[in-house]
Design a protein around this motif. Structure first.
Motif, PDB file in Angstrom:
ATOM      1  N   ARG A 209       0.825  -1.216   0.000  1.00  0.00           N
ATOM      2  CA  ARG A 209       0.000   0.000   0.000  1.00  0.00           C
ATOM      3  C   ARG A 209       0.859   1.266   0.000  1.00  0.00           C
ATOM      4  NH1 ARG A 209      -1.213   1.751   5.189  1.00  0.00           N
ATOM      5  NH2 ARG A 209      -3.306   2.386   4.547  1.00  0.00           N
ATOM      6  N   ALA A 210       1.772   1.325  -0.953  1.00  0.00           N
ATOM      7  CA  ALA A 210       2.715   2.447  -1.002  1.00  0.00           C
ATOM      8  C   ALA A 210       2.013   3.790  -1.144  1.00  0.00           C
ATOM      9  CB  ALA A 210       3.703   2.246  -2.148  1.00  0.00           C
ATOM     10  N   LEU A 211       1.090   3.898  -2.092  1.00  0.00           N
ATOM     11  CA  LEU A 211       0.437   5.184  -2.316  1.00  0.00           C
ATOM     12  C   LEU A 211      -0.470   5.553  -1.145  1.00  0.00           C
ATOM     13  CD1 LEU A 211       0.207   7.542  -4.307  1.00  0.00           C
ATOM     14  CD2 LEU A 211      -1.820   6.435  -5.248  1.00  0.00           C
ATOM     15  N   ALA A 212      -1.189   4.581  -0.617  1.00  0.00           N
ATOM     16  CA  ALA A 212      -2.096   4.860   0.501  1.00  0.00           C
ATOM     17  C   ALA A 212      -1.325   5.378   1.709  1.00  0.00           C
ATOM     18  CB  ALA A 212      -2.877   3.601   0.872  1.00  0.00           C
ATOM     19  N   GLU A 213      -0.209   4.756   2.036  1.00  0.00           N
ATOM     20  CA  GLU A 213       0.583   5.208   3.174  1.00  0.00           C
ATOM     21  C   GLU A 213       1.187   6.583   2.905  1.00  0.00           C
ATOM     22  OE1 GLU A 213       3.339   2.522   4.921  1.00  0.00           O
ATOM     23  OE2 GLU A 213       1.926   0.841   4.944  1.00  0.00           O
ATOM     24  N   SER A 214       1.553   6.837   1.661  1.00  0.00           N
ATOM     25  CA  SER A 214       2.114   8.143   1.305  1.00  0.00           C
ATOM     26  C   SER A 214       1.051   9.232   1.370  1.00  0.00           C
ATOM     27  CB  SER A 214       2.746   8.077  -0.086  1.00  0.00           C
ATOM     28  OG  SER A 214       3.839   7.169  -0.106  1.00  0.00           O
ATOM     29  N   ILE A 215      -0.170   8.922   0.953  1.00  0.00           N
ATOM     30  CA  ILE A 215      -1.268   9.885   1.067  1.00  0.00           C
ATOM     31  C   ILE A 215      -1.497  10.233   2.536  1.00  0.00           C
ATOM     32  CG2 ILE A 215      -3.759  10.203   0.799  1.00  0.00           C
ATOM     33  CD1 ILE A 215      -3.571   8.579  -1.802  1.00  0.00           C
ATOM     34  N   ALA A 216      -1.484   9.207   3.390  1.00  0.00           N
ATOM     35  CA  ALA A 216      -1.696   9.430   4.816  1.00  0.00           C
ATOM     36  C   ALA A 216      -0.591  10.298   5.421  1.00  0.00           C
ATOM     37  CB  ALA A 216      -1.778   8.102   5.544  1.00  0.00           C
ATOM     38  N   ALA A 217       0.640  10.124   4.926  1.00  0.00           N
ATOM     39  CA  ALA A 217       1.782  10.873   5.456  1.00  0.00           C
ATOM     40  C   ALA A 217       1.941  12.232   4.798  1.00  0.00           C
ATOM     41  CB  ALA A 217       3.058  10.068   5.274  1.00  0.00           C
ATOM     42  N   GLY A 218       1.302  12.426   3.643  1.00  0.00           N
ATOM     43  CA  GLY A 218       1.452  13.681   2.911  1.00  0.00           C
ATOM     44  C   GLY A 218       2.753  13.780   2.148  1.00  0.00           C
ATOM     45  N   LYS A 219       3.470  12.667   2.034  1.00  0.00           N
ATOM     46  CA  LYS A 219       4.730  12.614   1.294  1.00  0.00           C
ATOM     47  C   LYS A 219       5.036  11.150   0.990  1.00  0.00           C
ATOM     48  CE  LYS A 219       7.574  12.324   5.485  1.00  0.00           C
ATOM     49  NZ  LYS A 219       8.692  12.916   6.250  1.00  0.00           N
ATOM     50  N   VAL A 220       5.927  10.916   0.043  1.00  0.00           N
ATOM     51  CA  VAL A 220       6.286   9.545  -0.294  1.00  0.00           C
ATOM     52  C   VAL A 220       7.073   8.920   0.854  1.00  0.00           C
ATOM     53  CG1 VAL A 220       7.591   8.063  -1.868  1.00  0.00           C
ATOM     54  CG2 VAL A 220       6.296  10.002  -2.766  1.00  0.00           C
ATOM     55  N   VAL A 221       6.624   7.754   1.296  1.00  0.00           N
ATOM     56  CA  VAL A 221       7.290   7.049   2.395  1.00  0.00           C
ATOM     57  C   VAL A 221       7.641   5.635   1.945  1.00  0.00           C
ATOM     58  CG1 VAL A 221       6.155   8.392   4.199  1.00  0.00           C
ATOM     59  CG2 VAL A 221       5.064   6.308   3.355  1.00  0.00           C
ATOM     60  N   GLU A 222       8.665   5.077   2.568  1.00  0.00           N
ATOM     61  CA  GLU A 222       9.046   3.692   2.304  1.00  0.00           C
ATOM     62  C   GLU A 222       7.977   2.754   2.859  1.00  0.00           C
ATOM     63  OE1 GLU A 222      11.447   2.229   0.679  1.00  0.00           O
ATOM     64  OE2 GLU A 222      12.554   4.041   0.085  1.00  0.00           O
ATOM     65  N   THR A 223       7.678   1.706   2.110  1.00  0.00           N
ATOM     66  CA  THR A 223       6.619   0.779   2.493  1.00  0.00           C
ATOM     67  C   THR A 223       7.100  -0.657   2.343  1.00  0.00           C
ATOM     68  OG1 THR A 223       4.994   2.339   1.619  1.00  0.00           O
ATOM     69  CG2 THR A 223       4.214   0.131   2.083  1.00  0.00           C
ATOM     70  N   LYS A 224       6.746  -1.499   3.277  1.00  0.00           N
ATOM     71  CA  LYS A 224       7.074  -2.909   3.163  1.00  0.00           C
ATOM     72  C   LYS A 224       6.091  -3.572   2.212  1.00  0.00           C
ATOM     73  CE  LYS A 224       7.863  -7.095   5.921  1.00  0.00           C
ATOM     74  NZ  LYS A 224       7.844  -7.678   7.278  1.00  0.00           N
ATOM     75  N   HIS A 225       6.610  -4.408   1.312  1.00  0.00           N
ATOM     76  CA  HIS A 225       5.754  -5.078   0.338  1.00  0.00           C
ATOM     77  C   HIS A 225       5.779  -6.586   0.561  1.00  0.00           C
ATOM     78  CE1 HIS A 225       5.300  -1.346  -1.862  1.00  0.00           C
ATOM     79  NE2 HIS A 225       6.608  -1.186  -1.775  1.00  0.00           N
ATOM     80  N   LEU A 226       4.594  -7.160   0.709  1.00  0.00           N
ATOM     81  CA  LEU A 226       4.432  -8.594   0.835  1.00  0.00           C
ATOM     82  C   LEU A 226       3.697  -9.122  -0.391  1.00  0.00           C
ATOM     83  CD1 LEU A 226       3.297  -8.696   4.585  1.00  0.00           C
ATOM     84  CD2 LEU A 226       5.585  -9.196   3.678  1.00  0.00           C
TER      85      LEU A 226
END
Length: 321
Positions: A209-226
């Motif tokens: 959920r890279a984009l969803a987490e980035s939207i929540a943070a207001g910036k691009v954030v690193e995301t773990k991918h399974l």
């Protein structure tokens, strides 16, 4: 600087004129069972019936129709963009290399190869394939085409929004699966420009959920991918992606769905709606299922983004041993 949603909506008109001879205008199909028990009207925007089995052909044709013809191209994909880009390259006589993760669905790999493009397998997820393609492009040998971080790609995907507006006079909600954000930012830009009251639901797989987490943070954030059955929406996003500010401006609600919910939605599509769709398309239905009781009396569109799933994989999902 990222374009505004209004700019994307305007660019979509030009993209449609360039690509309409190369794609299908897909139907908007009333659901046979979905939504009935909740008193909701549900329509499926059936990009699963698109020429390449996915909406990605729209963005690929849009990009190829504007790209300079004097350089070899390279792109990265989980599969569907690669299929669309390969067909677009063949259509416009372009040299193309597609970088795919080693985990690519075999059915998608075979489709890409069938168009005669060069294929490189690299990494265990799409984000790694993207970085490798970008590194190869940095050598100067290629022009890199992002599967989502490109105004022409997004404008091509946005043509779905134009069709929806022509096909349905009133839409309360649209459910769209979220990967890199090219689809949701494009379609939602067109819809919001014409009908601001329509609610846009972005649906992510919990496992990526890279984009969803980035939207929540207001910036691009690193995301773990399974690993996820919705592999077409898996992987990271560019740090400078224009889809993040676009999505933040047009997406009203975000929903995360677990793997079992996505698999259940795939079965529901097969048995109740008589359509075979891949996990990324069923993801949008899984998101609708989460909030369906609150949408009674409303008209909701579920965007089915693709159907490129192999026979063995589908058999395992529907008839597990």
């Amino acid at each position: 600087m990222a374009p505004s949603s209004t700019e994307i909506a305007a660019n979509a008109v030009g993209a449609r004129a360039r690509i309409q001879q190369f794609i299908y205008q897909t139907p908007l199909i009333p659901a046979q069972k979905v939504g009935k028990s909740d008193g909701a009207t549900v329509l499926f925007k059936a990009e699963n019936f698109q020429l390449t089995g996915s909406f990605k052909i729209r963005g690929a044709m849009s990009k190829m129709s504007t790209s300079a013809a004097n350089k070899s191209l390279i792109t990265a994909s989980s599969g569907n963009h690669g299929v669309g880009a390969a067909l677009a390259a063949k259509t416009f006589g372009r040299s193309l290399t597609v970088v795919l993760p080693e985990t690519v669905v075999p059915a998608k790999l075979e489709k890409i190869k069938s168009y005669g493009v060069e294929v490189i397998l690299h990494g265990q997820e799409t984000g790694l394939a993207e970085r490798h393609a970008q590194e190869l492009a940095a050598s100067g040998a290629y022009e890199y085409i992002s599967p989502y971080n490109d105004i022409d790609i997004i404008s091509g995907q946005a043509t779905i929004g134009i069709e929806i507006l022509e096909q349905c006079g009133h839409v309360d909600n649209i459910f769209i699966s979220v990967g890199g954000g090219g689809l949701i930012s494009g379609v939602a830009s067109v819809i919001k420009d014409a009908k601001p009251a329509t609610k846009i639901y972005g649906v992510s797989a919990v496992n990526s959920r890279a984009l969803a987490e980035s939207i929540a943070a207001g910036k691009v954030v690193e995301t773990k991918h399974l690993p996820t059955i919705a592999e077409a929406v898996a992987g990271g996003i560019d740090y400078d992606t224009i889809t993040l500010p676009l999505a933040m401006s047009v997406v009203d609600h975000l929903i995360d769905c677990r793997e079992e919910e996505i698999i259940s939605a795939m079965k529901e599509m097969a048995f109740d709606e008589h359509m075979i769709v891949e996990g990324s398309a069923a993801l949008a239905l899984a998101g609708f299922r989460r909030v369906a009781p609150s949408l009674a009396g409303q008209t909701s569109i579920i965007l089915l983004c693709g159907a490129n799933v192999g026979v063995p994989g589908m058999k395992e999902i529907i008839f597990p041993t």
